[in-house]
Design an enzyme around this catalytic site. Structure first.
Site, PDB file in Angstrom:
ATOM      1  N   HIS A 250       0.842  -1.213   0.000  1.00 34.95           N
ATOM      2  CA  HIS A 250       0.000   0.000   0.000  1.00 34.95           C
ATOM      3  C   HIS A 250       0.871   1.255   0.000  1.00 34.95           C
ATOM      4  O   HIS A 250       0.585   2.229  -0.696  1.00 34.95           O
ATOM      5  CB  HIS A 250      -0.965   0.002   1.192  1.00 34.95           C
ATOM      6  CG  HIS A 250      -1.753  -1.270   1.308  1.00 34.95           C
ATOM      7  ND1 HIS A 250      -2.319  -1.700   2.467  1.00 34.95           N
ATOM      8  CD2 HIS A 250      -2.052  -2.220   0.370  1.00 34.95           C
ATOM      9  CE1 HIS A 250      -2.941  -2.858   2.262  1.00 34.95           C
ATOM     10  NE2 HIS A 250      -2.773  -3.198   0.996  1.00 34.95           N
TER      11      HIS A 250
ATOM     12  N   ASP B  92      -3.412  -3.156  -4.691  1.00 31.52           N
ATOM     13  CA  ASP B  92      -2.282  -4.076  -4.500  1.00 31.52           C
ATOM     14  C   ASP B  92      -1.468  -4.217  -5.788  1.00 31.52           C
ATOM     15  O   ASP B  92      -0.235  -4.248  -5.751  1.00 31.52           O
ATOM     16  CB  ASP B  92      -2.789  -5.465  -4.079  1.00 31.52           C
ATOM     17  CG  ASP B  92      -3.204  -5.508  -2.612  1.00 31.52           C
ATOM     18  OD1 ASP B  92      -2.826  -4.615  -1.840  1.00 31.52           O
ATOM     19  OD2 ASP B  92      -3.921  -6.470  -2.245  1.00 31.52           O
TER      20      ASP B  92
ATOM     21  N   HIS C 237      -0.675 -11.264  -5.151  1.00 33.05           N
ATOM     22  CA  HIS C 237       0.670 -10.701  -5.075  1.00 33.05           C
ATOM     23  C   HIS C 237       1.700 -11.506  -5.874  1.00 33.05           C
ATOM     24  O   HIS C 237       2.579 -10.948  -6.506  1.00 33.05           O
ATOM     25  CB  HIS C 237       1.127 -10.625  -3.613  1.00 33.05           C
ATOM     26  CG  HIS C 237       0.366  -9.596  -2.825  1.00 33.05           C
ATOM     27  ND1 HIS C 237       0.388  -8.255  -3.159  1.00 33.05           N
ATOM     28  CD2 HIS C 237      -0.427  -9.691  -1.745  1.00 33.05           C
ATOM     29  CE1 HIS C 237      -0.369  -7.593  -2.306  1.00 33.05           C
ATOM     30  NE2 HIS C 237      -0.878  -8.447  -1.441  1.00 33.05           N
TER      31      HIS C 237
ATOM     32  N   HIS D  64      -9.554  -2.827  -3.993  1.00 30.08           N
ATOM     33  CA  HIS D  64      -8.352  -3.079  -3.199  1.00 30.08           C
ATOM     34  C   HIS D  64      -7.350  -3.944  -3.957  1.00 30.08           C
ATOM     35  O   HIS D  64      -6.138  -3.733  -3.859  1.00 30.08           O
ATOM     36  CB  HIS D  64      -8.679  -3.715  -1.843  1.00 30.08           C
ATOM     37  CG  HIS D  64      -7.452  -3.806  -0.998  1.00 30.08           C
ATOM     38  ND1 HIS D  64      -6.970  -2.729  -0.277  1.00 30.08           N
ATOM     39  CD2 HIS D  64      -6.530  -4.790  -0.853  1.00 30.08           C
ATOM     40  CE1 HIS D  64      -5.835  -3.063   0.289  1.00 30.08           C
ATOM     41  NE2 HIS D  64      -5.540  -4.305  -0.034  1.00 30.08           N
TER      42      HIS D  64
HETATM   43 ZN   LIG Z   1      -3.519  -4.930   0.072  1.00 32.73          ZN
END
Ligand SMILES: [Zn+2]
Length: 288
Positions: free
Chosen positions: A75, A235, A258, A231
């Site tokens: 973030h 990311d 991720h 969100h």
């Molecule tokens: Zn996040």
């Protein structure tokens, strides 16, 4: 050519690390170095350079070094990227970036207030020139040429509050601040015991994440109906930031995370024939 930028004034934060549960102090300090680096005050002032090859990206994006790690960078990285901050010292007392309210909004507000100034080293913008799709177990991330930095994200969760959500936008700082930065991280109540067994989510609370049970949220109202996919886009921006250059291109993620975001960064590093340095046009989010 554009100059790199640093903060006009230093900014301090303190808060909990969502995974470690540690109380962390963090100060973002102006630097003329032309790079982003960390200084771990709790490890005798050890300096750790931001290096995309030393990332562990399973549950969060984590910088790994000989004597430790810095967890949950994504973030903060998204905010630095969106403000064109690429020359900065990040002083940390602890091994994680504080989670704040689970979103990037508190960090973004503080950076907006502090302001940025140019430093001498030059910044190099990168344009994607060839398409490529990375896949992993039903998830995909495609990159392709585009005029600006365009982000598309789709998720599909078998949960009554989520289901399939899609978002697509040309990234500008205004879009980021209004539509993306306030979207909070989320997690499922049923996953917490397993995560905690693995030493994760130890600092997670109802104030630092959207927490879902089988029917809905137990952490109060959502900020957006599709806060979840917003969100995920946050990311992705934070993970792409690790490439170290402002990007021009389209990034389309489907059910990614991720690990796949980070694979795209490694792909760009290892395949310079897929991109070129761009001298004539700068991404809109840098203000040109
Ligand atoms: Zn996040």
């Amino acid at each position: 050519m554009l100059n790199k930028q640093t903060l006009k004034h230093e900014i301090s934060f303190s808060g909990i690390g969502i995974h470690s549960g540690e109380q962390i102090r963090m100060t973002l300090k102006p630097s003329r170095s032309g790079k982003i680096f960390f200084r771990r005050l709790d490890l005798g002032g050890l300096v750790v350079d931001l290096d995309p090859r030393r990332i562990d990206a399973l549950n969060c994006t984590c910088l790994v070094f000989e004597s430790g790690r810095i967890q949950t960078m994504e973030h903060l990285m998204a905010v630095l990227y969106m403000f064109g901050l690429d020359s900065l010292e990040i002083e940390l007392f602890g091994g994680e970036i504080p989670i704040m309210d689970g979103s990037a909004a508190p960090l973004a507000r503080a950076v907006l207030e502090a302001g940025v100034v140019p430093v001498e080293p030059q910044r190099h913008v990168v344009r994607v020139i060839k398409p490529c799709t990375l896949e992993e177990g039903g998830a995909s991330l495609s990159l392709s040429p585009a005029e600006n930095l365009n982000i598309s994200y789709a998720i599909d969760f078998d949960h009554p509050l989520i289901g399939r959500q899609e978002i697509s936008f040309d990234l500008t700082r205004e879009v980021f601040l209004k539509e993306i930065a306030p979207a909070r991280t989320f997690g499922f109540l049923k996953d917490i015991p397993e995560l905690r067994k693995r030493g994760l989510a130890l600092g997670g609370t109802l104030d630092s994440a959207v927490v879902l049970d089988d029917c809905g949220t137990i952490s109060g109202p959502l900020r957006f109906r599709d806060e979840f996919v917003r969100h995920k886009a946050l990311d992705l921006i934070g993970d792409l930031a690790l490439f170290g250059h402002p990007l021009l291109g389209r990034f389309q993620a489907d059910k990614a995370g991720h690990r796949l975001h980070h694979r795209a960064v490694l792909f760009l590093i290892e395949n310079p024939d897929f991109w070129t340095f761009e001298e004539a046009k700068f991404p809109r989010f840098l203000g040109d």
